[in-house]
Write a protein that holds these residues in place. Structure first.
Motif, mmCIF file in Angstrom:
data_model
loop_
_atom_site.group_PDB
_atom_site.id
_atom_site.type_symbol
_atom_site.label_atom_id
_atom_site.label_comp_id
_atom_site.label_asym_id
_atom_site.label_seq_id
_atom_site.Cartn_x
_atom_site.Cartn_y
_atom_site.Cartn_z
ATOM 1 N N VAL A 1 11.409 -36.646 -19.209
ATOM 2 C CA VAL A 1 10.642 -37.755 -18.483
ATOM 3 C C VAL A 1 9.385 -37.189 -17.612
ATOM 4 O O VAL A 1 9.781 -36.357 -17.066
ATOM 5 N N CYS A 2 8.244 -37.902 -17.922
ATOM 6 C CA CYS A 2 7.001 -37.265 -17.284
ATOM 7 C C CYS A 2 6.174 -38.467 -16.903
ATOM 8 O O CYS A 2 6.285 -39.475 -17.706
ATOM 9 N N HIS A 3 5.221 -38.276 -16.290
ATOM 10 C CA HIS A 3 4.361 -39.201 -16.011
ATOM 11 C C HIS A 3 3.251 -39.297 -17.134
ATOM 12 O O HIS A 3 3.015 -38.276 -17.745
ATOM 13 N N ASN A 4 2.611 -40.604 -17.340
ATOM 14 C CA ASN A 4 1.986 -40.664 -18.217
ATOM 15 C C ASN A 4 0.459 -40.230 -18.239
ATOM 16 O O ASN A 4 -0.158 -40.709 -19.001
ATOM 17 N N ASP A 5 0.078 -39.491 -17.120
ATOM 18 C CA ASP A 5 -1.131 -39.386 -17.128
ATOM 19 C C ASP A 5 -1.325 -37.639 -17.507
ATOM 20 O O ASP A 5 -0.497 -37.379 -17.920
ATOM 21 N N PHE A 6 -2.466 -37.012 -17.356
ATOM 22 C CA PHE A 6 -2.866 -35.592 -17.855
ATOM 23 C C PHE A 6 -1.906 -34.925 -17.229
ATOM 24 O O PHE A 6 -1.262 -33.836 -17.857
ATOM 25 N N ASP A 7 -1.712 -34.985 -15.924
ATOM 26 C CA ASP A 7 -0.797 -33.857 -15.074
ATOM 27 C C ASP A 7 0.632 -34.097 -15.625
ATOM 28 O O ASP A 7 1.149 -32.880 -15.926
#
Length: 310
Positions: free
Chosen positions: A108-114
């Motif tokens: 599960v990860c943030h949907n931005d480049f980072d």
């Protein structure tokens, strides 16, 4: 990515734990705070997610400030830092960390480049998807310095379509295969091209900035008639003053340069977030403005919803 479920999300809209497969890692997801209202608080959003996952949660790696980090200081599953310690999340992921965790079933990860770069680095065994990816993530997440060509193209595409899950997965797949296939660039560059129109809208909206103090400018874009790039609009405001605020409907976003020393989290009494970039509910706007030195009458006038002025 074969065999691993990927969940792209944001801190305030975490997925249903019951729908996540097996062992789960969470990357670049900040602990929620009360800035967006009680329903988006740490207890209602983040803690509930953690408790429902239970032992299936094997690592949570993040670099956003939160007073709730101290709850997990003795829990090895949580690898937590502040924004000052790590400007971006991928630099926190190492081969040693990936090896220690072992195989996982869900990321599960943030949907931005980072977030996507963090997930890709994990899938690459803790190694950068391409040389300079960590530096690109830091430049993009802090807006200090310029990313390289790859990072710039990814960033522009994701800013143009921030809610496009298919694009996010395409970016992640391209990163996870270490950019070995050229075909995904056509999709990514097409999305990046679309940012130009959003940037033009942002430049037009920036003409509406008004000075509230010597260090704060604000613009209300609630009545806008076209989409815009919020990142550029905030950066344009910071050319006029140290702090910029963008009001859009029920949400107000405050931003200041990463190296400014300003900490909106502390100023507004929030439990967490990025010190130089926070969003709060409009109901809290008047109080936030007075905290930043705006007169009470002016703060109330700015915070008043357009519908109340008719």
């Amino acid at each position: 990515m074969a065999g691993i479920f990927i969940g792209l999300t944001t801190p305030r809209k975490l997925p249903n734990p019951a729908r996540l497969v097996g062992k789960v890692i969470v990357l670049d997801i900040a602990f929620a705070s009360e800035g967006g209202g009680r329903r988006n608080s740490f207890e209602h959003t983040t803690l509930r997610f953690i408790e429902k996952l239970g032992p299936r949660l094997v690592r949570w790696v993040d670099h956003h400030d939160s007073t709730f980090h101290r709850r997990f200081v003795d829990d090895e599953r949580f690898v937590l830092a502040t924004k000052a310690q790590h400007g971006a999340c991928p630099e926190m992921i190492s081969p040693q960390l990936v090896e220690a965790v072992g195989s996982v079933d869900t990321i599960v990860c943030h949907n931005d480049f980072d977030g996507l770069a963090s997930a890709a680095k994990w899938l690459c065994g803790g190694h950068e998807p391409y040389p300079g990816c960590d530096a690109d993530a830091r430049a993009i997440d802090t807006r200090i310095g310029e990313p390289g060509d790859f990072g710039r193209r990814f960033d522009r595409a994701l800013r143009a379509r921030p809610r496009d899950a298919d694009l996010g997965l395409a970016v992640l797949a391209h990163l996870a295969t270490q950019l070995t296939h050229g075909a995904p660039w056509a999709i990514i560059d097409q999305a990046a091209h679309e940012l130009s129109a959003l940037e033009e809208s942002a430049r037009t909206l920036a003409s509406g900035y008004r000075s509230l103090t010597d260090e704060l400018v604000c613009v209300d874009v609630t009545a806008r008639d076209s989409p815009y790039d919020r990142t550029l609009l905030l950066l344009l405001g910071q050319r006029r003053a140290t702090m910029a605020a963008v009001i859009d409907g029920d949400t107000t976003t405050f931003a200041a340069p990463f190296d400014s020393g300003i900490n909106f989290v502390e100023c507004f009494g929030l439990s967490g977030g990025m010190p130089t970039l926070v969003s709060i509910n409009r109901r809290k706007l008047a109080g936030a403005l007075t905290t930043l030195g705006v007169g009470a009458a002016a703060a109330l006038e700015v915070a008043e919803p357009p519908s109340a002025r008719d």
